[in-house]
Design an enzyme around this catalytic site. Structure first.
Site: not given
Ligand code: ADP
Length: 487
Positions: A184, A259, A293, A390
């Site tokens: 994804k 990560e 990061c 951050e």
């Molecule tokens: P950022 O703040 O860098 O956007 P996130 O952790 O929100 O970091 O997002 C990183 C990835 O994780 C994206 O692909 C996002 O869609 C996905 N993501 C966000 N929430 C969830 C969740 N509850 N379960 C799985 N994947 C998630």
């Protein structure tokens, strides 16, 4: 490549499952936005639980019955090299799509992100036929040996800051070991990942081995994490989401590599080559609009050189050209989206309110797109939000130090531990700090030096497991012990 007419490059906007391009079962789409002008670039199919179900079944079948894990390992490596040949042949188009979707300067995508992605996949292509177990001298008349087998179906969830590169870091070791993948991409930047899937298929990677399901975290992402048909999750993103993923994946006992973020200390001693240290401090924070990061967001400067050194860093920030990512002279594009833009601006505001001095920057650039001036705060104290959290933007916090023991304590006084850097001409000081800094990567007299062969990952709440290098392969392998009675 000129910016006008770039929409012709956007050819893949559907889900890629089992080698087919298909709409979401719900029929839903979401907009992906150009952060330079806030306009819609394309509507992308929005995957959800039903689509993830389909993708996992395809990946499962490709793993359990398909040719990929069973083929001659050398052949797998050859196909991966061919995949890279196709990426190389399209490097200008891919760089343009990456820049359009993410906002990063096209020259950076073209000269840094994509070459590193190719290097990563080629590096792991070389590993494909070098994955081997060992023989073990056990008690009694037995032959005991280990086999290193692919972990199975890997669910891979990636962020928006380096879309192509993160896909390569995840696909490289997965493909080399014979795993299959459900990926994804981030909802902000799905386009290049879809194009890569197209190129992977063209290179001969069999149907079902790579599946891409664009969509949102709490729906498509969570469905991947919870699916019992997924053996392992590789995630790059925020700590908060990672904690959620850890809880959600516990029921099905998934292997995890995470990560996450950082608040990395970048330490400059008075005895350093100050010109290159200033350049390192500048790039360490501002590379990729500060959306790294491993950004060196806490700059510790030895008291005796503080003022003159800060002047150099401020000067470089003022000279940084912010603007259209398609202009070859641009150094810094927009932040990826409105949420990030607002979060960064609110930290800038907090820094000012908490009493730090905004030595340069601090303002939005223009009134369209998510552009922010490269910003440097001085007189920052350890307890301020801009020294602790951050920010993920072009905002540097400068802190003073004089005593080395105290410096080590302060540099390590963070929940993160992704990276650190030390600038000094004193070899022993460099090695002492390399040992004492609690971080997964320590750069000495350099910053942001990456190589596909060198492992990368976090201490503490910056995650666990390593990507890249031989350690990156381990995350996609299971060890099997075979014991044979001899006569
Ligand atoms: P950022 O703040 O860098 O956007 P996130 O952790 O929100 O970091 O997002 C990183 C990835 O994780 C994206 O692909 C996002 O869609 C996905 N993501 C966000 N929430 C969830 C969740 N509850 N379960 C799985 N994947 C998630």
């Amino acid at each position: 490549m000129p910016e006008s007419g770039l929409d012709v490059l956007i050819r893949q906007t559907q889900l890629f499952i089992d080698g087919q391009w298909i709409p979401a079962q719900s029929g839903k789409t979401f907009d992906t936005i150009n952060p330079s002008n806030e306009e819609v670039i394309a509507r992308v199919a929005e995957g959800d639980v039903a689509d993830v179900e389909h993708a996992v079944l395809a990946a499962r079948r490709a793993f359990d019955e398909g040719p990929w894990p069973r083929m001659d390992a050398r052949e797998r490596g050859k196909i991966m090299h061919r995949f890279c040949d196709f990426i190389e042949a399209e490097i200008d188009e891919l760089a343009a799509i990456e820049s359009l979707d993410n906002g990063k300067p096209v020259k950076d995508a073209r000269s840094v992100d994509i070459p590193l992605a190719i290097e990563c996949i080629r590096y792991y292509a070389g590993w494909a036929d070098k994955i081997q177990g060992s023989t073990i001298p056990v008690r009694g008349n037995f032959l005991c040996y280990t086999r290193r087998e692919p972990v199975g179906v890997a669910g891979q969830i990636i962020p928006w800051n380096f879309p192509i590169l993160m896909a390569a870091w995840k696909w490289g070791p997965a493909l080399a070991t014979g795993c299959t993948v459900v990926m994804k991409p981030a909802e902000q930047t799905p386009l290049t990942c879809l194009r890569l899937a197209y190129l992977a298929q063209k290179a001969g990677i069999p149907d079902g081995v790579i599946n891409v399901v664009p969509g949102f975290g709490p729906t498509a992402g969570a469905a991947i994490v919870q699916h019992p048909g997924v053996d392992k999750i590789a995630f790059t993103g925020s700590g908060e989401t990672a904690q959620h993923i850890m809880r959600q994946s516990a029921d099905t006992m998934k292997r995890l590599t995470l990560e996450l973020g950082g608040k990395s200390p970048n330490i400059v001693f008075a005895d350093a080559d100050l010109e290159s240290a200033a350049e390192g401090a500048h790039i360490g924070i501002h590379l990729n609009q500060g959306q790294c990061c491993c950004a060196g967001s806490r700059l510790f400067v030895e008291d005796s050189i503080h003022d003159s050194f800060v002047e150099k860093v401020v000067d470089l920030s003022r000279k940084r050209r912010v603007g259209n990512p398609f202009d070859p002279t641009t150094d810094q594009g927009p932040q990826v989206d409105r949420d990030q833009f607002e979060k960064i601006m609110s930290y800038i505001d907090k820094g000012k309110r908490e009493g730090a001095v905004c030595a340069t920057g601090g303002q939005r650039v223009g009134d369209r797109g998510y552009f922010i001036e490269p910003t440097v705060f001085t007189e920052v104290r350890d307890e301020m939000a801009i020294a602790r959290d951050e920010i993920f933007g072009p905002v540097l916090s400068v802190l003073r130090f004089s005593d080395m023991e105290e410096l080590v304590r302060r540099a390590n006084a963070t929940t993160y531990g992704l990276a650190a850097a030390v600038w000094t001409r004193d070899v022993s000081k460099a090695h002492i700090l390399a040992e004492r800094l609690r971080a997964g990567t320590v750069w000495v007299n350099c910053y942001d030096v990456f190589d596909a062969a060198a492992p990368f990952g976090g201490f503490k709440q910056s995650g666990f497991g390593r990507e890249l290098g031989q350690r990156g392969l381990d995350a996609y392998l299971e060890d099997k012990t075979v014991t044979v009675r001899l006569g």
